[in-house]
Design an enzyme around this catalytic site. Structure first.
Site, short mmCIF file in Angstrom:
data_model
loop_
_atom_site.label_atom_id
_atom_site.label_comp_id
_atom_site.label_asym_id
_atom_site.label_seq_id
_atom_site.Cartn_x
_atom_site.Cartn_y
_atom_site.Cartn_z
N HIS A 54 0.76 -1.02 0.05
CA HIS A 54 0.13 -0.12 -0.01
C HIS A 54 0.87 1.28 -0.03
O HIS A 54 1.94 1.30 0.27
CB HIS A 54 -0.87 0.16 1.19
CG HIS A 54 -1.93 -0.97 1.27
ND1 HIS A 54 -3.02 -1.15 2.18
CD2 HIS A 54 -2.05 -2.18 0.33
CE1 HIS A 54 -3.58 -2.04 1.93
NE2 HIS A 54 -3.01 -2.90 1.01
N GLU A 56 0.84 3.78 2.02
CA GLU A 56 1.43 3.94 3.10
C GLU A 56 2.46 3.20 3.77
O GLU A 56 3.57 3.87 4.27
CB GLU A 56 0.33 4.08 4.27
CG GLU A 56 -0.91 4.96 4.06
CD GLU A 56 -2.04 4.35 2.92
OE1 GLU A 56 -3.23 4.72 3.32
OE2 GLU A 56 -1.74 3.27 2.31
N CYS A 84 -6.17 1.92 5.76
CA CYS A 84 -6.86 0.75 6.23
C CYS A 84 -6.20 0.11 7.50
O CYS A 84 -5.32 0.94 8.18
CB CYS A 84 -6.54 -0.35 5.19
SG CYS A 84 -4.95 -1.06 5.04
N CYS A 87 -2.31 -0.43 7.59
CA CYS A 87 -1.70 0.66 7.58
C CYS A 87 -1.54 1.59 8.86
O CYS A 87 -0.72 2.07 9.36
CB CYS A 87 -2.08 1.52 6.37
SG CYS A 87 -1.65 0.91 4.72
#
Length: 165
Positions: A54, A56, A84, A87
Site C-alpha cells: 500500500h 502508506e 486501512c 496501514c
C-alpha cells in the site's frame, strides 16, 4: 510551513501515478515537522504482487530507511484515502504524530470510518487524525478509476461475446 492542502496535492500526484500503472490510485506523502517531505509513494500491490504494498506502507519504509529509524515521531502522513487497519497499525507502531487523509473508506478505513486505531486507548500510542482534506478530489480520482475499469471490463466481455458468435 505549507498547509495540509499543499501536501495532499502531492499525495494526489502520487495517486495519479498509481492509476497510470493500473494500480488503485492511492498516494502517500510523509512530512517532517519542519515541512520537509521525507518520502512519497503510491500503491504497487499489483505490480509487486504484494498485498502489503500500500502507498502508506511503502512511504513508511522509505522514510524509515531515509532517517535510519523505525520510529517516525513528529511526522505527518498524508494519504489520499483513509488508511486501512494494516496501514494504521504500522502508523501507530511508527509513532506518527498526525495522519491527514482525503476521502473516507467505509469498507476498510482504520482511522475513523470502520475502525479507529488512532484513538484506541488500549494501544500505547495515539495520534491526531485530520480527515477530509481535498476529499472531493481524492474521491473523484477513485471513482473515475473504477468507472473506467468497469467500462473496460464491460467492453472486454462484449468483445468476447462477439468473437464467440
Amino acid at each position: 510551513m505549507k498547509n495540509d492542502t499543499y501536501y495532499m496535492d502531492m499525495a494526489i500526484e502520487e495517486a495519479k501515478k498509481a492509476g497510470q500503472k493500473g494500480e488503485v490510485p492511492i498516494g502517500c506523502v510523509i512530512v517532517a515537522e519542519t515541512g520537509e517531505v521525507i518520502s512519497a509513494a503510491h500503491n504497487l500491490t499489483i505490480s509487486l504482487s504484494d498485498p502489503t504494498a500500500h502507498a502508506e506502507i511503502l512511504a513508511i519504509r522509505k522514510a524509515s530507511k531515509e532517517l535510519n529509524n523505525y520510529r517516525l515521531p513528529g511526522m505527518s502522513l498524508y494519504a489520499t484515502i483513509e488508511p486501512c487497519i494494516m496501514c494504521m497499525g504500522a502508523i501507530v507502531h511508527a509513532r506518527f504524530s498526525r495522519v491527514v487523509f482525503g476521502a473516507c473508506d467505509e469498507k476498510w478505513g482504520g482511522a475513523g470510518s470502520l475502525y479507529n486505531l488512532a484513538d484506541d486507548s488500549r494501544l500505547n500510542h495515539s495520534l491526531d487524525v485530520i480527515p477530509s482534506v481535498c476529499a472531493d478530489a481524492c474521491r473523484t480520482l477513485m471513482q473515475d478509476f473504477f468507472r473506467l475499469r468497469r467500462r473496460e471490463q464491460k467492453a472486454r466481455k462484449k468483445s468476447a461475446l462477439q468473437q464467440d458468435t
